[in-house]
Design a protein around this motif. Sequence first.
Motif, PDB file in Angstrom:
ATOM      1  N   UNK A 168      63.434 108.837 -58.595  1.00 36.40           N
ATOM      2  CA  UNK A 168      62.705 109.799 -57.780  1.00 36.40           C
ATOM      3  C   UNK A 168      61.720 110.599 -58.626  1.00 36.40           C
ATOM      4  N   UNK A 169      60.756 111.219 -57.966  1.00 36.23           N
ATOM      5  CA  UNK A 169      59.759 112.039 -58.663  1.00 36.23           C
ATOM      6  C   UNK A 169      60.434 113.112 -59.503  1.00 36.23           C
ATOM      7  N   UNK A 170      60.030 113.184 -60.761  1.00 37.53           N
ATOM      8  CA  UNK A 170      60.564 114.192 -61.673  1.00 37.53           C
ATOM      9  C   UNK A 170      59.983 115.554 -61.314  1.00 37.53           C
ATOM     10  N   UNK A 171      60.861 116.553 -61.221  1.00 35.05           N
ATOM     11  CA  UNK A 171      60.424 117.898 -60.850  1.00 35.05           C
ATOM     12  C   UNK A 171      60.184 118.785 -62.064  1.00 35.05           C
ATOM     13  N   UNK A 172      60.845 118.475 -63.177  1.00 38.99           N
ATOM     14  CA  UNK A 172      60.732 119.338 -64.359  1.00 38.99           C
ATOM     15  C   UNK A 172      59.449 119.061 -65.131  1.00 38.99           C
ATOM     16  N   UNK A 173      58.996 120.072 -65.848  1.00 40.62           N
ATOM     17  CA  UNK A 173      57.819 119.929 -66.708  1.00 40.62           C
ATOM     18  C   UNK A 173      58.202 119.223 -68.006  1.00 40.62           C
ATOM     19  N   UNK A 174      59.390 119.519 -68.518  1.00 38.02           N
ATOM     20  CA  UNK A 174      59.864 118.900 -69.758  1.00 38.02           C
ATOM     21  C   UNK A 174      60.165 117.424 -69.553  1.00 38.02           C
ATOM     22  N   UNK A 175      60.199 116.697 -70.656  1.00 43.62           N
ATOM     23  CA  UNK A 175      60.368 115.240 -70.606  1.00 43.62           C
ATOM     24  C   UNK A 175      61.771 114.799 -70.205  1.00 43.62           C
ATOM     25  N   UNK A 176      61.802 113.797 -69.329  1.00 39.71           N
ATOM     26  CA  UNK A 176      63.014 113.041 -69.005  1.00 39.71           C
ATOM     27  C   UNK A 176      62.770 111.673 -69.608  1.00 39.71           C
ATOM     28  N   UNK A 177      63.680 111.184 -70.450  1.00 44.48           N
ATOM     29  CA  UNK A 177      63.448 109.932 -71.174  1.00 44.48           C
ATOM     30  C   UNK A 177      64.608 108.972 -70.955  1.00 44.48           C
ATOM     31  N   UNK A 178      64.275 107.733 -70.626  1.00 47.48           N
ATOM     32  CA  UNK A 178      65.302 106.714 -70.432  1.00 47.48           C
ATOM     33  C   UNK A 178      64.972 105.474 -71.255  1.00 47.48           C
ATOM     34  N   UNK A 179      66.006 104.744 -71.613  1.00 48.70           N
ATOM     35  CA  UNK A 179      65.853 103.440 -72.260  1.00 48.70           C
ATOM     36  C   UNK A 179      66.272 102.405 -71.231  1.00 48.70           C
ATOM     37  N   UNK A 180      65.437 101.414 -71.002  1.00 49.98           N
ATOM     38  CA  UNK A 180      65.778 100.320 -70.086  1.00 49.98           C
ATOM     39  C   UNK A 180      65.882  99.035 -70.889  1.00 49.98           C
ATOM     40  N   UNK A 181      66.784  98.157 -70.464  1.00 55.41           N
ATOM     41  CA  UNK A 181      66.936  96.888 -71.178  1.00 55.41           C
ATOM     42  C   UNK A 181      67.414  95.807 -70.211  1.00 55.41           C
ATOM     43  N   UNK A 182      67.065  94.577 -70.552  1.00 52.10           N
ATOM     44  CA  UNK A 182      67.479  93.411 -69.783  1.00 52.10           C
ATOM     45  C   UNK A 182      68.132  92.422 -70.725  1.00 52.10           C
ATOM     46  N   UNK A 183      69.253  91.863 -70.296  1.00 55.54           N
ATOM     47  CA  UNK A 183      69.998  90.895 -71.093  1.00 55.54           C
ATOM     48  C   UNK A 183      70.021  89.548 -70.387  1.00 55.54           C
ATOM     49  N   UNK A 184      70.044  88.490 -71.165  1.00 59.73           N
ATOM     50  CA  UNK A 184      70.161  87.142 -70.605  1.00 59.73           C
ATOM     51  C   UNK A 184      71.496  86.597 -71.096  1.00 59.73           C
ATOM     52  N   UNK A 185      72.498  86.626 -70.228  1.00 58.15           N
ATOM     53  CA  UNK A 185      73.856  86.240 -70.599  1.00 58.15           C
ATOM     54  C   UNK A 185      74.238  84.959 -69.878  1.00 58.15           C
ATOM     55  N   UNK A 186      74.808  84.010 -70.616  1.00 60.03           N
ATOM     56  CA  UNK A 186      75.287  82.766 -70.022  1.00 60.03           C
ATOM     57  C   UNK A 186      76.801  82.765 -70.118  1.00 60.03           C
ATOM     58  N   UNK A 187      77.494  82.851 -68.981  1.00 57.93           N
ATOM     59  CA  UNK A 187      78.959  82.778 -69.035  1.00 57.93           C
ATOM     60  C   UNK A 187      79.402  81.410 -69.539  1.00 57.93           C
ATOM     61  N   UNK A 188      80.278  81.401 -70.531  1.00 61.77           N
ATOM     62  CA  UNK A 188      80.766  80.135 -71.071  1.00 61.77           C
ATOM     63  C   UNK A 188      81.947  79.589 -70.282  1.00 61.77           C
ATOM     64  N   UNK A 189      82.637  80.466 -69.546  1.00 60.78           N
ATOM     65  CA  UNK A 189      83.833  80.017 -68.852  1.00 60.78           C
ATOM     66  C   UNK A 189      84.016  80.890 -67.601  1.00 60.78           C
ATOM     67  N   UNK A 190      83.604  80.385 -66.459  1.00 66.52           N
ATOM     68  CA  UNK A 190      83.738  81.141 -65.217  1.00 66.52           C
ATOM     69  C   UNK A 190      84.992  80.678 -64.487  1.00 66.52           C
ATOM     70  N   UNK A 191      85.871  81.605 -64.147  1.00 68.61           N
ATOM     71  CA  UNK A 191      87.084  81.263 -63.411  1.00 68.61           C
ATOM     72  C   UNK A 191      86.764  81.084 -61.937  1.00 68.61           C
ATOM     73  N   UNK A 192      87.046  79.934 -61.424  1.00 71.77           N
ATOM     74  CA  UNK A 192      86.787  79.661 -60.013  1.00 71.77           C
ATOM     75  C   UNK A 192      88.131  79.571 -59.266  1.00 71.77           C
ATOM     76  N   UNK A 193      88.144  80.072 -58.010  1.00 67.24           N
ATOM     77  CA  UNK A 193      89.395  79.972 -57.252  1.00 67.24           C
ATOM     78  C   UNK A 193      89.809  78.519 -57.074  1.00 67.24           C
ATOM     79  N   UNK A 194      91.117  78.270 -57.132  1.00 62.76           N
ATOM     80  CA  UNK A 194      91.607  76.887 -56.961  1.00 62.76           C
ATOM     81  C   UNK A 194      92.158  76.674 -55.572  1.00 62.76           C
TER      82      UNK A 194
END
Length: 194
Positions: A168-194
Amino acid sequence: MYNINLTQPFGPTILECTCPDKVLKELNSIVDSTHQESIPNLLDRDFEVVYFTEEQVNDSGFTSFIGEVIPEYLKTWNVESANVQYEPASFSELYVDVWANRYFKGHYTPPHDHKGNVSGITLLMIPEESDWYDLHGLEFIWNNEHHRPSQEVGKTFMFPNSLLHWVNKTKTVSERRTLSFNLKVIPGDIHRPT
């Protein structure tokens, strides 16, 4: 180990935990010492975005922190953490990309999703004069349901990359700072219902 909280306010699970102070200090130092010649206008936003290098996120301790936290998050996907693999991406073997957003009064980010398959946000700086509105500025959206978690410096959120979210729109004059990141993860072993 980090105090990890897994919440499910609607469909997808969102992980919440706290990034160590030492890592936050290093990340903020990198942002403070970086000068952007040109500001990329991402999502039609005209405010400063600082991109991190792989070396910077590794040296700051952020990669170690994420490496310890992500196996807990992937358990919610029924993934055996011991077999988690990372697919090489353009940025590194773990990250697709990492950047800091520098919000000042009137800045916001429209609803969007991310690339990779796990995304995250870490709160690097929150103005002292923030009111409830600014302390709940991050909003997740799922099937017309909204979740606005409380925010504090260091709080880290991890969530599926397809989960819509916005700031949402920042209301404060002072800085609001965030770090964003994206990961590329490959599951090696997914448990599937039997």
